[in-house]
Write a protein that holds these residues in place. Structure first.
Motif, PDB file in Angstrom:
ATOM      1  N   TYR A 294       0.942  -1.172   0.041  1.00 44.77           N
ATOM      2  CA  TYR A 294      -0.104  -0.033   0.027  1.00 44.77           C
ATOM      3  C   TYR A 294       0.824   1.316  -0.006  1.00 44.77           C
ATOM      4  O   TYR A 294       1.469   1.357   0.863  1.00 44.77           O
ATOM      5  CB  TYR A 294      -0.903   0.045   1.270  1.00 44.77           C
ATOM      6  CG  TYR A 294      -2.069  -1.147   1.158  1.00 44.77           C
ATOM      7  CD1 TYR A 294      -2.946  -0.764   0.700  1.00 44.77           C
ATOM      8  CD2 TYR A 294      -1.658  -2.307   1.731  1.00 44.77           C
ATOM      9  CE1 TYR A 294      -4.034  -1.959   0.369  1.00 44.77           C
ATOM     10  CE2 TYR A 294      -2.653  -3.093   1.833  1.00 44.77           C
ATOM     11  CZ  TYR A 294      -3.870  -2.821   1.020  1.00 44.77           C
ATOM     12  OH  TYR A 294      -5.075  -3.877   1.025  1.00 44.77           O
ATOM     13  N   ASN A 295       1.205   1.889  -1.194  1.00 47.42           N
ATOM     14  CA  ASN A 295       1.926   3.079  -1.358  1.00 47.42           C
ATOM     15  C   ASN A 295       1.836   4.138  -0.148  1.00 47.42           C
ATOM     16  O   ASN A 295       2.436   4.396   0.424  1.00 47.42           O
ATOM     17  CB  ASN A 295       1.905   3.669  -2.859  1.00 47.42           C
ATOM     18  CG  ASN A 295       2.470   2.813  -3.363  1.00 47.42           C
ATOM     19  OD1 ASN A 295       3.321   1.818  -3.488  1.00 47.42           O
ATOM     20  ND2 ASN A 295       2.259   3.113  -4.992  1.00 47.42           N
ATOM     21  N   SER A 296       0.144   4.316  -0.097  1.00 50.01           N
ATOM     22  CA  SER A 296      -0.166   5.315   0.931  1.00 50.01           C
ATOM     23  C   SER A 296       0.648   5.022   2.369  1.00 50.01           C
ATOM     24  O   SER A 296       0.967   5.952   3.144  1.00 50.01           O
ATOM     25  CB  SER A 296      -1.376   5.528   0.911  1.00 50.01           C
ATOM     26  OG  SER A 296      -2.386   4.421   1.362  1.00 50.01           O
ATOM     27  N   HIS A 297       0.344   3.814   2.788  1.00 50.52           N
ATOM     28  CA  HIS A 297       0.814   3.446   4.195  1.00 50.52           C
ATOM     29  C   HIS A 297       2.277   3.602   4.122  1.00 50.52           C
ATOM     30  O   HIS A 297       2.843   3.993   5.227  1.00 50.52           O
ATOM     31  CB  HIS A 297       0.470   2.099   4.411  1.00 50.52           C
ATOM     32  CG  HIS A 297       1.019   1.580   5.738  1.00 50.52           C
ATOM     33  ND1 HIS A 297       0.403   1.967   6.888  1.00 50.52           N
ATOM     34  CD2 HIS A 297       1.842   0.534   6.244  1.00 50.52           C
ATOM     35  CE1 HIS A 297       1.130   1.731   7.860  1.00 50.52           C
ATOM     36  NE2 HIS A 297       1.825   0.427   7.445  1.00 50.52           N
ATOM     37  N   ALA A 298       3.100   3.205   3.086  1.00 53.07           N
ATOM     38  CA  ALA A 298       4.592   3.083   3.034  1.00 53.07           C
ATOM     39  C   ALA A 298       4.951   4.808   3.279  1.00 53.07           C
ATOM     40  O   ALA A 298       5.951   4.998   4.051  1.00 53.07           O
ATOM     41  CB  ALA A 298       5.137   2.639   1.827  1.00 53.07           C
ATOM     42  N   VAL A 299       4.382   5.470   2.510  1.00 51.57           N
ATOM     43  CA  VAL A 299       4.695   6.904   2.316  1.00 51.57           C
ATOM     44  C   VAL A 299       4.333   7.440   4.109  1.00 51.57           C
ATOM     45  O   VAL A 299       5.149   7.984   4.629  1.00 51.57           O
ATOM     46  CB  VAL A 299       3.898   7.780   1.535  1.00 51.57           C
ATOM     47  CG1 VAL A 299       4.051   9.236   1.880  1.00 51.57           C
ATOM     48  CG2 VAL A 299       4.186   7.405   0.110  1.00 51.57           C
ATOM     49  N   GLU A 300       3.187   7.109   4.650  1.00 53.31           N
ATOM     50  CA  GLU A 300       2.741   7.670   5.969  1.00 53.31           C
ATOM     51  C   GLU A 300       3.865   7.115   6.933  1.00 53.31           C
ATOM     52  O   GLU A 300       3.966   7.769   8.006  1.00 53.31           O
ATOM     53  CB  GLU A 300       1.563   6.982   6.094  1.00 53.31           C
ATOM     54  CG  GLU A 300       1.089   7.149   7.631  1.00 53.31           C
ATOM     55  CD  GLU A 300      -0.306   6.344   7.942  1.00 53.31           C
ATOM     56  OE1 GLU A 300      -1.319   6.890   8.167  1.00 53.31           O
ATOM     57  OE2 GLU A 300      -0.234   5.042   7.897  1.00 53.31           O
TER      58      GLU A 300
END
Length: 122
Positions: A77-83
């Motif tokens: 999940y890109n958004s979770h990795a960025v978060e």
């Protein structure tokens, strides 16, 4: 494709391990002691229209088989990795865990000190 809405695996009052589809009920799992139409195996749940009504004694992790590994994918999940401020790669990390490492609902998850202090992620 499996034909169930919300799968639970549980121990009945007689100690049998059973499967049930409780998708027609509310979002919460049934309360302990609830009477549920149960099946002795996951395959029976999928192939037999009628089961046996039993009382739910203890919820278990809903794995149809406990002798196969669980395949895991990280950073998918890109958004979770960025978060989490984690670096993304073109190929996500993959690993396996034994099915026996899965905790049942309400069961404690034991971790050694290193793992516990290394930001476990849900």
């Amino acid at each position: 494709m499996a034909s169930f809405i919300k799968l639970i695996r549980f121990e009945s009052e007689s100690g049998d391990i059973c499967f049930a589809d409780v998708g027609k009920h509310d979002l919460d799992p049934p309360a302990l002691g609830s009477k549920i139409t149960a099946f002795k195996s996951f395959n029976d749940l999928l192939s037999h229209p009628n089961g046996k009504v039993v009382a739910l004694q203890k919820l278990l992790a809903p794995l149809p088989r406990d002798d196969l590994p669980i395949y895991c994918v990280g950073l998918n999940y890109n958004s979770h990795a960025v978060e989490a401020n984690l670096q993304l790669s073109k190929v996500p990390p993959l690993w396996t865990k034994p099915a026996a490492s899965l905790a049942n609902p309400g069961q404690d998850i034991f971790m050694n000190g290193y793992c516990a202090n290394s930001l476990p992620d849900y």
